[in-house]
Design a protein around this motif. Sequence first.
Motif, PDB file in Angstrom:
ATOM      1  N   LYS A 156      -0.561  14.577  17.280  1.00 64.76           N
ATOM      2  CA  LYS A 156      -2.157  15.166  16.537  1.00 64.76           C
ATOM      3  C   LYS A 156      -3.082  14.039  17.118  1.00 64.76           C
ATOM      4  CE  LYS A 156      -0.129  17.266  12.651  1.00 64.76           C
ATOM      5  NZ  LYS A 156      -0.394  17.461  11.337  1.00 64.76           N
ATOM      6  N   ASN A 157      -4.515  14.616  17.233  1.00 64.35           N
ATOM      7  CA  ASN A 157      -5.684  13.834  17.647  1.00 64.35           C
ATOM      8  C   ASN A 157      -6.077  13.227  16.344  1.00 64.35           C
ATOM      9  OD1 ASN A 157      -7.798  12.502  18.662  1.00 64.35           O
ATOM     10  ND2 ASN A 157      -9.046  14.428  19.196  1.00 64.35           N
ATOM     11  N   ASN A 158      -5.528  12.088  15.956  1.00 64.59           N
ATOM     12  CA  ASN A 158      -5.849  11.519  14.790  1.00 64.59           C
ATOM     13  C   ASN A 158      -6.764  10.437  14.734  1.00 64.59           C
ATOM     14  OD1 ASN A 158      -4.303  13.114  13.231  1.00 64.59           O
ATOM     15  ND2 ASN A 158      -2.410  12.075  13.757  1.00 64.59           N
ATOM     16  N   SER A 159      -8.086  10.618  14.707  1.00 65.32           N
ATOM     17  CA  SER A 159      -9.058   9.620  15.430  1.00 65.32           C
ATOM     18  C   SER A 159      -9.148   8.208  14.687  1.00 65.32           C
ATOM     19  CB  SER A 159     -10.461  10.065  15.248  1.00 65.32           C
ATOM     20  OG  SER A 159     -10.559  10.584  13.979  1.00 65.32           O
ATOM     21  N   ILE A 160      -8.508   8.222  13.538  1.00 63.29           N
ATOM     22  CA  ILE A 160      -8.597   6.940  12.627  1.00 63.29           C
ATOM     23  C   ILE A 160      -7.527   6.030  12.960  1.00 63.29           C
ATOM     24  CG2 ILE A 160     -10.016   8.070  10.590  1.00 63.29           C
ATOM     25  CD1 ILE A 160      -7.311   7.750   9.132  1.00 63.29           C
ATOM     26  N   TYR A 161      -6.425   6.537  13.277  1.00 64.51           N
ATOM     27  CA  TYR A 161      -5.061   5.718  13.453  1.00 64.51           C
ATOM     28  C   TYR A 161      -5.160   4.949  14.640  1.00 64.51           C
ATOM     29  CZ  TYR A 161      -3.829   9.095  10.228  1.00 64.51           C
ATOM     30  OH  TYR A 161      -4.087  10.166   9.182  1.00 64.51           O
ATOM     31  N   MET A 162      -5.089   3.502  14.466  1.00 58.70           N
ATOM     32  CA  MET A 162      -5.139   2.816  15.523  1.00 58.70           C
ATOM     33  C   MET A 162      -4.096   1.731  15.862  1.00 58.70           C
ATOM     34  SD  MET A 162      -8.081   3.648  17.014  1.00 58.70           S
ATOM     35  CE  MET A 162      -8.559   2.535  18.066  1.00 58.70           C
ATOM     36  N   GLU A 163      -3.641   1.106  16.883  1.00 59.61           N
ATOM     37  CA  GLU A 163      -2.788   0.047  16.952  1.00 59.61           C
ATOM     38  C   GLU A 163      -3.246  -1.254  17.471  1.00 59.61           C
ATOM     39  OE1 GLU A 163      -2.178   3.122  18.488  1.00 59.61           O
ATOM     40  OE2 GLU A 163      -0.928   3.781  16.475  1.00 59.61           O
ATOM     41  N   GLY A 164      -2.615  -2.108  17.301  1.00 56.79           N
ATOM     42  CA  GLY A 164      -3.003  -3.683  17.773  1.00 56.79           C
ATOM     43  C   GLY A 164      -2.418  -3.812  19.341  1.00 56.79           C
TER      44      GLY A 164
ATOM     45  N   THR B 248       0.782  -1.210  -0.034  1.00 55.79           N
ATOM     46  CA  THR B 248      -0.025  -0.038  -0.358  1.00 55.79           C
ATOM     47  C   THR B 248       0.782   1.255  -0.110  1.00 55.79           C
ATOM     48  OG1 THR B 248      -0.284   0.031   2.492  1.00 55.79           O
ATOM     49  CG2 THR B 248      -1.965  -0.987   1.325  1.00 55.79           C
ATOM     50  N   GLY B 249       2.027   1.285   0.630  1.00 58.06           N
ATOM     51  CA  GLY B 249       3.040   2.415   0.682  1.00 58.06           C
ATOM     52  C   GLY B 249       2.638   3.106   1.935  1.00 58.06           C
ATOM     53  N   PHE B 250       3.431   4.026   2.400  1.00 56.00           N
ATOM     54  CA  PHE B 250       3.594   4.529   3.702  1.00 56.00           C
ATOM     55  C   PHE B 250       3.664   6.133   3.580  1.00 56.00           C
ATOM     56  CE2 PHE B 250       5.557   3.336   7.966  1.00 56.00           C
ATOM     57  CZ  PHE B 250       4.490   3.935   8.601  1.00 56.00           C
ATOM     58  N   SER B 251       3.017   6.649   2.480  1.00 58.82           N
ATOM     59  CA  SER B 251       3.091   8.061   2.373  1.00 58.82           C
ATOM     60  C   SER B 251       1.747   8.834   2.835  1.00 58.82           C
ATOM     61  CB  SER B 251       3.254   8.364   0.868  1.00 58.82           C
ATOM     62  OG  SER B 251       1.908   8.034   0.083  1.00 58.82           O
ATOM     63  N   MET B 252       1.669   8.610   4.433  1.00 59.10           N
ATOM     64  CA  MET B 252       0.718   9.248   4.955  1.00 59.10           C
ATOM     65  C   MET B 252       1.109  10.707   5.029  1.00 59.10           C
ATOM     66  SD  MET B 252      -0.474   6.343   7.908  1.00 59.10           S
ATOM     67  CE  MET B 252       0.865   7.108   8.883  1.00 59.10           C
ATOM     68  N   THR B 253      -0.104  11.430   5.205  1.00 65.16           N
ATOM     69  CA  THR B 253      -0.149  13.035   5.317  1.00 65.16           C
ATOM     70  C   THR B 253      -0.442  13.290   6.759  1.00 65.16           C
ATOM     71  OG1 THR B 253      -2.396  13.212   4.655  1.00 65.16           O
ATOM     72  CG2 THR B 253      -0.497  13.189   2.924  1.00 65.16           C
ATOM     73  N   ASP B 254      -0.802  12.395   7.459  1.00 64.21           N
ATOM     74  CA  ASP B 254      -1.687  12.825   8.935  1.00 64.21           C
ATOM     75  C   ASP B 254      -2.806  13.797   8.837  1.00 64.21           C
ATOM     76  OD1 ASP B 254       0.382  11.694  10.682  1.00 64.21           O
ATOM     77  OD2 ASP B 254       1.765  13.331  10.318  1.00 64.21           O
ATOM     78  N   ASN B 255      -3.629  13.446   7.526  1.00 57.31           N
ATOM     79  CA  ASN B 255      -4.861  13.908   7.271  1.00 57.31           C
ATOM     80  C   ASN B 255      -5.874  12.849   7.352  1.00 57.31           C
ATOM     81  OD1 ASN B 255      -7.290  14.655   6.005  1.00 57.31           O
ATOM     82  ND2 ASN B 255      -6.441  16.044   4.345  1.00 57.31           N
ATOM     83  N   PRO B 256      -6.600  12.624   8.332  1.00 57.59           N
ATOM     84  CA  PRO B 256      -7.256  11.253   8.363  1.00 57.59           C
ATOM     85  C   PRO B 256      -8.144  10.854   7.051  1.00 57.59           C
ATOM     86  CG  PRO B 256      -7.327  12.533  10.273  1.00 57.59           C
ATOM     87  CD  PRO B 256      -6.790  13.476   9.477  1.00 57.59           C
TER      88      PRO B 256
END
Length: 185
Positions: free
Chosen positions: A122-130, A44-52
């Motif tokens: 940042k309060n990034n509501s979509i980013y989660m961890e196991g 998928t790539g790892f070019s995140m922008t921190d924009n959910p």
Amino acid sequence: MRAALVVNKVVSDVSENMRNIIAYINKAADNNADLVMFSETALTGFSMTDNPKEDIKLGIPIPGEEIEKLCREAKKRNINLAIGVLEEDNGSLYDSAVFINRNGTIGLKYRRVSKGWRDPNKNNSIYMEGTEVLSYESDIGKICFLICGDMNNDTLITKAKALKADILLFPFARSFYGGTVTHER
């Protein structure tokens, strides 16, 4: 056991990444590898922008169309496959890895536990961890995953050791926290 470790060039087009990954799977199988392993976010790539709203588009479901294609390829080529992806699950994004066995079945899905893959400020509501370190008994031995920054966490290392796995799979990728994120970089 014979393993093929692949660092493929990752581009923004998942279809192109898939074509290249399948070519590497075939090359590994042609060279009698028992396992072909790719890096963190190799598909998928790892070019995140921190924009959910934008980053969630990078994720793929597990299982899902792309993973099912890899399952079919693993079965067709009689090879074990380990690969990292950004996973989308019910509106959340995870840094995940999957182990697909020779039968084309997902034997293990692991979600990175450490938070270093995203901007922690940042309060990034979509980013989660196991939350768990798991293992899977494969035909090449008992395996488990840790992804990238998980290896810097003593608690996670202790949990992985307690599993007494024969093989620790450790996919990681370079990220550019705090800098410009592009596929070229």
